[in-house]
Scaffold this active site. Structure first.
Site, PDB file in Angstrom:
ATOM      1  N   GLY A   1      20.481   6.181  23.015  1.00  7.44           N
ATOM      2  CA  GLY A   1      19.595   5.094  22.827  1.00  7.44           C
ATOM      3  C   GLY A   1      18.554   4.742  22.075  1.00  7.44           C
ATOM      4  O   GLY A   1      17.585   3.659  22.669  1.00  7.44           O
TER       5      GLY A   1
ATOM      6  N   MET B   1      30.129   3.960  21.068  1.00 11.93           N
ATOM      7  CA  MET B   1      31.034   4.680  20.180  1.00 11.93           C
ATOM      8  C   MET B   1      32.377   4.194  20.610  1.00 11.93           C
ATOM      9  O   MET B   1      33.474   5.053  20.962  1.00 11.93           O
ATOM     10  CB  MET B   1      30.709   6.157  20.232  1.00 11.93           C
ATOM     11  CG  MET B   1      29.638   6.512  19.758  1.00 11.93           C
ATOM     12  SD  MET B   1      29.527   5.684  18.112  1.00 11.93           S
ATOM     13  CE  MET B   1      28.230   7.057  17.364  1.00 11.93           C
ATOM     14  N   ARG B   2      32.841   2.808  20.830  1.00 14.03           N
ATOM     15  CA  ARG B   2      34.084   2.695  21.322  1.00 14.03           C
ATOM     16  C   ARG B   2      34.508   1.387  20.258  1.00 14.03           C
ATOM     17  O   ARG B   2      33.669   0.539  20.149  1.00 14.03           O
ATOM     18  CB  ARG B   2      33.889   2.170  22.761  1.00 14.03           C
ATOM     19  CG  ARG B   2      35.037   2.166  23.225  1.00 14.03           C
ATOM     20  CD  ARG B   2      34.967   2.037  24.878  1.00 14.03           C
ATOM     21  NE  ARG B   2      34.720   3.402  25.532  1.00 14.03           N
ATOM     22  CZ  ARG B   2      35.675   4.377  25.438  1.00 14.03           C
ATOM     23  NH1 ARG B   2      36.839   4.202  25.248  1.00 14.03           N
ATOM     24  NH2 ARG B   2      35.342   5.647  26.055  1.00 14.03           N
TER      25      ARG B   2
ATOM     26  N   LEU C   1      36.174  -1.940  19.586  1.00 19.02           N
ATOM     27  CA  LEU C   1      36.301  -3.126  20.374  1.00 19.02           C
ATOM     28  C   LEU C   1      37.741  -3.750  19.972  1.00 19.02           C
ATOM     29  O   LEU C   1      37.878  -3.761  19.032  1.00 19.02           O
ATOM     30  CB  LEU C   1      35.211  -3.972  20.611  1.00 19.02           C
ATOM     31  CG  LEU C   1      34.081  -3.454  21.009  1.00 19.02           C
ATOM     32  CD1 LEU C   1      32.789  -4.385  20.807  1.00 19.02           C
ATOM     33  CD2 LEU C   1      33.922  -3.358  22.386  1.00 19.02           C
TER      34      LEU C   1
ATOM     35  N   ASN D   1      26.030  -4.831  14.983  1.00 17.46           N
ATOM     36  CA  ASN D   1      25.956  -3.303  15.054  1.00 17.46           C
ATOM     37  C   ASN D   1      25.038  -2.815  14.029  1.00 17.46           C
ATOM     38  O   ASN D   1      24.964  -3.074  13.050  1.00 17.46           O
ATOM     39  CB  ASN D   1      27.517  -2.967  14.659  1.00 17.46           C
ATOM     40  CG  ASN D   1      27.733  -1.342  15.130  1.00 17.46           C
ATOM     41  OD1 ASN D   1      27.218  -0.714  15.937  1.00 17.46           O
ATOM     42  ND2 ASN D   1      28.490  -0.696  14.185  1.00 17.46           N
TER      43      ASN D   1
ATOM     44  N   HIS E   1      24.754   0.685  11.833  1.00 14.33           N
ATOM     45  CA  HIS E   1      25.526   1.791  11.165  1.00 14.33           C
ATOM     46  C   HIS E   1      25.013   2.948  10.301  1.00 14.33           C
ATOM     47  O   HIS E   1      24.080   2.216   9.448  1.00 14.33           O
ATOM     48  CB  HIS E   1      26.590   1.384  10.495  1.00 14.33           C
ATOM     49  CG  HIS E   1      27.703   2.331  10.185  1.00 14.33           C
ATOM     50  ND1 HIS E   1      28.628   3.171  10.960  1.00 14.33           N
ATOM     51  CD2 HIS E   1      28.134   3.015   8.820  1.00 14.33           C
ATOM     52  CE1 HIS E   1      29.103   4.008  10.180  1.00 14.33           C
ATOM     53  NE2 HIS E   1      28.796   3.978   8.797  1.00 14.33           N
TER      54      HIS E   1
ATOM     55  N   GLU F   1      36.927  -7.111  13.558  1.00  9.74           N
ATOM     56  CA  GLU F   1      37.756  -6.359  14.058  1.00  9.74           C
ATOM     57  C   GLU F   1      38.137  -4.754  13.488  1.00  9.74           C
ATOM     58  O   GLU F   1      37.992  -4.083  13.856  1.00  9.74           O
ATOM     59  CB  GLU F   1      39.133  -7.003  13.672  1.00  9.74           C
ATOM     60  CG  GLU F   1      39.717  -7.193  15.486  1.00  9.74           C
ATOM     61  CD  GLU F   1      41.279  -7.760  15.433  1.00  9.74           C
ATOM     62  OE1 GLU F   1      41.461  -8.969  15.101  1.00  9.74           O
ATOM     63  OE2 GLU F   1      42.012  -6.788  15.584  1.00  9.74           O
TER      64      GLU F   1
ATOM     65  N   ASP G   1      33.152  -1.054  11.266  1.00 10.61           N
ATOM     66  CA  ASP G   1      32.141  -0.928  10.473  1.00 10.61           C
ATOM     67  C   ASP G   1      32.319  -1.865   9.038  1.00 10.61           C
ATOM     68  O   ASP G   1      31.952  -1.593   7.972  1.00 10.61           O
ATOM     69  CB  ASP G   1      31.997   0.459  10.074  1.00 10.61           C
ATOM     70  CG  ASP G   1      31.447   1.284  11.121  1.00 10.61           C
ATOM     71  OD1 ASP G   1      30.947   0.894  12.202  1.00 10.61           O
ATOM     72  OD2 ASP G   1      31.911   2.666  11.067  1.00 10.61           O
TER      73      ASP G   1
ATOM     74  N   ALA H   1      14.753   4.521   9.520  1.00 12.43           N
ATOM     75  CA  ALA H   1      14.967   3.288   8.810  1.00 12.43           C
ATOM     76  C   ALA H   1      15.720   2.361   9.857  1.00 12.43           C
ATOM     77  O   ALA H   1      15.416   1.016  10.002  1.00 12.43           O
ATOM     78  CB  ALA H   1      15.574   3.533   7.581  1.00 12.43           C
TER      79      ALA H   1
HETATM   80  C1  GAR Z   1      22.597   5.636  15.222  1.00 10.50           C
HETATM   81  O1  GAR Z   1      22.362   6.313  14.244  1.00 10.50           O
HETATM   82  C2  GAR Z   1      23.622   4.664  14.931  1.00 10.50           C
HETATM   83  O2  GAR Z   1      23.561   3.860  13.665  1.00 10.50           O
HETATM   84  C3  GAR Z   1      25.007   5.424  15.122  1.00 10.50           C
HETATM   85  O3  GAR Z   1      24.867   6.190  16.171  1.00 10.50           O
HETATM   86  C4  GAR Z   1      23.640   6.504  16.464  1.00 10.50           C
HETATM   87  C5  GAR Z   1      23.035   6.266  17.643  1.00 10.50           C
HETATM   88  O4  GAR Z   1      21.641   6.542  17.978  1.00 10.50           O
HETATM   89  N1  GAR Z   1      26.129   4.537  15.327  1.00 10.50           N
HETATM   90  C6  GAR Z   1      27.565   4.601  14.761  1.00 10.50           C
HETATM   91  O5  GAR Z   1      27.490   5.616  13.855  1.00 10.50           O
HETATM   92  C7  GAR Z   1      28.278   3.360  14.714  1.00 10.50           C
HETATM   93  N2  GAR Z   1      29.461   3.595  13.978  1.00 10.50           N
HETATM   94  P1  GAR Z   1      20.935   5.801  19.193  1.00 10.50           P
HETATM   95  O6  GAR Z   1      21.724   5.835  20.514  1.00 10.50           O
HETATM   96  O7  GAR Z   1      19.663   6.933  19.390  1.00 10.50           O
HETATM   97  O8  GAR Z   1      20.756   4.802  18.834  1.00 10.50           O
END
Ligand code: GAR
Length: 203
Positions: free
Chosen positions: A12, A90-91, A93, A107, A109, A142, A145, A173
Site C-alpha cells: 500500500g 492484484m486481481r 476485474l 490503476n 502500473h 477490461e 493493463d 516515480a
Molecule cells: C506497485 O509497484 C504497482 O505499480 C504494482 O504493484 C506495486 C504495489 O505496491 N501494480 C501492478 O503491478 C499492477 N499490475 P504498493 O502496494 O506499495 O503500492
C-alpha cells in the site's frame, strides 16, 4: 473534494502517497475508504492510522468471483466512492465491474505501457535491455493493463541496475505521478471518451 476509494492487495505504498497528497487542502479528492482482498495487507493498518476506514474483503470468503465483486461494490457504494483507484490490487476485474466504473477507475502500473503489461515488469525491462523504463497511470478497461494512458514518468535504467534497484526508483516515480493523475481525474481535466481514449482538457 471528490470521494475516492483505494483498492489494495499488499504494502500500500501508492495508497499512502494518495492519502498524503489528499491531506493538502487544495487537493481535489479525499480518500474515504481502503479495501483489500488480502486480510493481512500492510496498507490496511497504515490507512487506519490516518483515520480512514480500511476493510478486508477476502476472495476466499465468497463462492464466486461475481459474489466477491458484488461485496466490493456494496462497500464502495456504502462509502460513497465516486472514483476507484487501484493501487497494487492484484486481481483482474470482470467486465461488469469495469463497466460500472468506466472513466472513474484508474490503476498504476510499473512500466511504460504498452510495454510490459502484467507481472515482473522490472525483470523483463532489464532482460530486454531497455535504457528507459518507468510507470503509467491509466483508466481501467477490461484488458489487463490496457486502458487509456493518463500519465507516465520515465526512469533511466543504469548499467548496474538489478530488478530491486530499478523497482525502487520506479516506485518513487509512481508516488509522484499517481497523486497527479488522481487530481487530474477528480478535477475533470482528463476523461475517458466513449471510444476509449484519454482526453485531456486545458482549463
Ligand atoms: C506497485 O509497484 C504497482 O505499480 C504494482 O504493484 C506495486 C504495489 O505496491 N501494480 C501492478 O503491478 C499492477 N499490475 P504498493 O502496494 O506499495 O503500492
Amino acid at each position: 473534494k471528490v470521494p475516492v476509494a483505494v483498492l489494495i492487495s499488499g504494502r500500500g505504498s501508492n495508497m499512502g502517497a494518495l492519502i498524503a497528497a489528499s491531506l493538502h487542502t487544495d487537493f481535489p479528492a479525499r480518500i474515504v475508504s481502503v479495501i483489500s482482498d488480502k486480510p493481512n495487507a500492510k496498507g490496511l493498518e497504515h490507512a487506519r492510522g490516518f483515520g480512514i476506514e480500511a476493510i478486508a474483503i477476502p476472495r476466499a470468503d465468497y463462492d464466486s468471483k461475481a459474489e466477491h465483486e458484488a461485496a466490493v461494490i456494496a462497500a464502495l457504494d456504502a462509502a460513497g466512492a465516486k472514483i476507484v483507484a487501484l493501487a497494487g490490487y492484484m486481481r483482474l476485474l470482470s467486465g461488469d465491474f469495469v463497466t460500472r466504473y468506466a472513466g472513474r477507475m484508474i490503476n498504476i502500473h510499473p512500466s511504460l505501457l504498452p510495454a510490459f503489461p502484467g507481472l515482473a515488469t522490472h525483470e523483463r525491462a532489464l532482460a530486454a535491455g531497455c535504457r528507459v523504463h518507468g510507470c503509467t497511470v491509466h483508466f481501467v478497461t477490461e484488458g489487463m493493463d490496457e486502458g487509456p494512458i493518463i500519465e507516465q514518468e520515465p526512469v533511466r535504467v543504469e548499467h548496474d541496475d538489478t530488478p530491486e534497484t530499478l523497482a525502487q526508483r520506479v516506485l518513487e516515480a509512481e508516488h509522484r505521478i499517481y497523486p497527479l493523475a488522481l487530481a487530474m481525474v477528480a478535477r475533470g481535466e482528463v476523461r475517458m471518451t466513449s471510444d476509449g481514449r484519454a482526453q485531456h482538457s486545458r482549463s
